[in-house]
Design an enzyme around this catalytic site. Structure first.
Site, PDB file in Angstrom:
ATOM      1  N   ASN A   1      28.847  35.187 -18.860  1.00  0.00           N
ATOM      2  CA  ASN A   1      29.227  33.873 -19.345  1.00  0.00           C
ATOM      3  C   ASN A   1      30.684  33.513 -19.076  1.00  0.00           C
ATOM      4  O   ASN A   1      31.045  32.332 -19.104  1.00  0.00           O
ATOM      5  CB  ASN A   1      28.947  33.844 -20.861  1.00  0.00           C
ATOM      6  CG  ASN A   1      29.693  32.764 -21.588  1.00  0.00           C
ATOM      7  OD1 ASN A   1      29.348  31.600 -21.500  1.00  0.00           O
ATOM      8  ND2 ASN A   1      30.734  33.151 -22.329  1.00  0.00           N
TER       9      ASN A   1
ATOM     10  N   SER B   1      25.736  25.729 -14.638  1.00  0.00           N
ATOM     11  CA  SER B   1      26.086  24.459 -15.285  1.00  0.00           C
ATOM     12  C   SER B   1      25.322  23.348 -14.603  1.00  0.00           C
ATOM     13  O   SER B   1      24.983  23.454 -13.416  1.00  0.00           O
ATOM     14  CB  SER B   1      27.590  24.186 -15.159  1.00  0.00           C
ATOM     15  OG  SER B   1      27.912  22.871 -15.577  1.00  0.00           O
TER      16      SER B   1
ATOM     17  N   TYR C   1      35.119  23.856  -9.659  1.00  0.00           N
ATOM     18  CA  TYR C   1      34.185  24.196 -10.738  1.00  0.00           C
ATOM     19  C   TYR C   1      32.745  23.921 -10.311  1.00  0.00           C
ATOM     20  O   TYR C   1      31.858  24.765 -10.479  1.00  0.00           O
ATOM     21  CB  TYR C   1      34.536  23.377 -11.982  1.00  0.00           C
ATOM     22  CG  TYR C   1      33.691  23.715 -13.193  1.00  0.00           C
ATOM     23  CD1 TYR C   1      34.014  24.801 -14.000  1.00  0.00           C
ATOM     24  CD2 TYR C   1      32.569  22.950 -13.522  1.00  0.00           C
ATOM     25  CE1 TYR C   1      33.249  25.124 -15.106  1.00  0.00           C
ATOM     26  CE2 TYR C   1      31.801  23.262 -14.632  1.00  0.00           C
ATOM     27  CZ  TYR C   1      32.138  24.345 -15.430  1.00  0.00           C
ATOM     28  OH  TYR C   1      31.366  24.666 -16.519  1.00  0.00           O
TER      29      TYR C   1
ATOM     30  N   LYS D   1      29.665  26.759  -9.841  1.00  0.00           N
ATOM     31  CA  LYS D   1      28.442  26.782 -10.629  1.00  0.00           C
ATOM     32  C   LYS D   1      27.196  26.624  -9.751  1.00  0.00           C
ATOM     33  O   LYS D   1      26.150  27.230 -10.035  1.00  0.00           O
ATOM     34  CB  LYS D   1      28.491  25.684 -11.699  1.00  0.00           C
ATOM     35  CG  LYS D   1      29.570  25.924 -12.751  1.00  0.00           C
ATOM     36  CD  LYS D   1      29.410  27.282 -13.431  1.00  0.00           C
ATOM     37  CE  LYS D   1      30.390  27.493 -14.570  1.00  0.00           C
ATOM     38  NZ  LYS D   1      30.215  28.781 -15.269  1.00  0.00           N
TER      39      LYS D   1
ATOM     40  N   THR E   1      33.047  22.301 -26.414  1.00  0.00           N
ATOM     41  CA  THR E   1      33.736  23.594 -26.346  1.00  0.00           C
ATOM     42  C   THR E   1      35.198  23.299 -26.005  1.00  0.00           C
ATOM     43  O   THR E   1      35.550  22.150 -25.692  1.00  0.00           O
ATOM     44  CB  THR E   1      33.158  24.497 -25.235  1.00  0.00           C
ATOM     45  OG1 THR E   1      33.491  23.924 -23.950  1.00  0.00           O
ATOM     46  CG2 THR E   1      31.645  24.642 -25.352  1.00  0.00           C
TER      47      THR E   1
END
Length: 255
Positions: A93, A146, A161, A165, A196
């Site tokens: 994770n 994601s 990013y 993913k 988050t």
């Protein structure tokens, strides 16, 4: 008869388990009966989470580890396997986000750091886990992908990013077909917009209302919305699920 969702008797590990989604999933696995090791770059966070897990009656182990260090990850997994118990389940994770600049201006180290943690770190972790799981012919690995690996998020400048993913999802499929004949399943989890520290950071504060407008369920997710799917994915309830990217996004990618 024991529920197929029950994790009693299993030993697990979670990278990035000291906070956020990883911590919530660690607590859910502990509630389901698993002993869980917490691997995190922040040793203090890992230690405090491990203490919380032990308070519900399971065993835990905290290890400070940088997932971009292949050797350190290998040593950490070996330690979990020898000290906590033979590894059965894992959630890779650990991840970071670093962006919000036009792609033509993105510094090379911004690109490398995200790819190193989010993609290479997942590979190093899965590789180390498989080294102890494959000889025993059993195991379930869940990798953090994601929905950003499926869509290019409107208004977010984060090619590093998104690419990391997307890479995790396809890495998952590649490992799944390679390791399935030896008894190890590999799947990925693709959250949508979840509250988050990554989505509450200052540079995306003005975008949260727009995100919510694109979610059919009308709200951002919470870490607790991911604990059930992350438990299902490593439990016997998903015994025939392999190489699957489990999208949990409130329906965002449907539009």
């Amino acid at each position: 008869m024991k529920s197929s969702f029950n994790l009693e008797g299993k030993t697990g590990l979670i990278t990035g388990g000291g906070q956020g989604i990883g911590q919530a999933v660690a607590k859910a696995w502990a509630q389901a009966g698993a002993d869980v090791a917490i691997l995190d770059a922040n040793g203090d966070s890992a230690a405090s989470t491990a203490l919380e897990l032990e308070s519900v009656g399971v065993r835990s182990l905290a290890i400070a580890v940088d997932v971009t260090d292949n050797s350190a990850v290998h040593d950490a997994v070996q330690r979990v396997d020898s000290e906590l118990g033979e590894l059965d389940i894992a959630f890779n994770n650990a991840g970071i986000a670093r962006g919000e600049v036009p792609s033509v201006d993105m510094p090379a180290d911004w690109w490398r750091s995200v790819i190193d943690v989010n993609l290479s770190g997942v590979f190093y972790s899965a590789q180390a886990e498989a080294r102890v799981m494959l000889p025993r012919g059993r195991g379930a690995i869940l990798n953090m992908a994601s929905m950003s690996g499926i869509i290019a998020n409107k208004g977010l400048l984060q090619p590093n990013y998104n690419a990391s993913k997307a890479g995790v999802a396809h890495l998952t499929r590649s490992l799944a077909v390679e390791w399935a004949p030896q008894g190890v399943r590999v799947n990925s989890l693709s959250p949508g917009y979840i509250l988050t520290p990554l989505t509450e950071r200052d540079e995306v504060a003005d975008k949260r209302a727009e995100w919510i407008s694109g979610i059919p369920m009308g709200r951002m997710g919470t870490v607790d919305d991911l604990t059930g799917p992350a438990t299902f994915a490593v439990s016997d309830a998903s015994a025939y699920m392999n190489g699957h990217d489990l999208v949990v996004d409130g329906g965002f990618v449907c539009w």
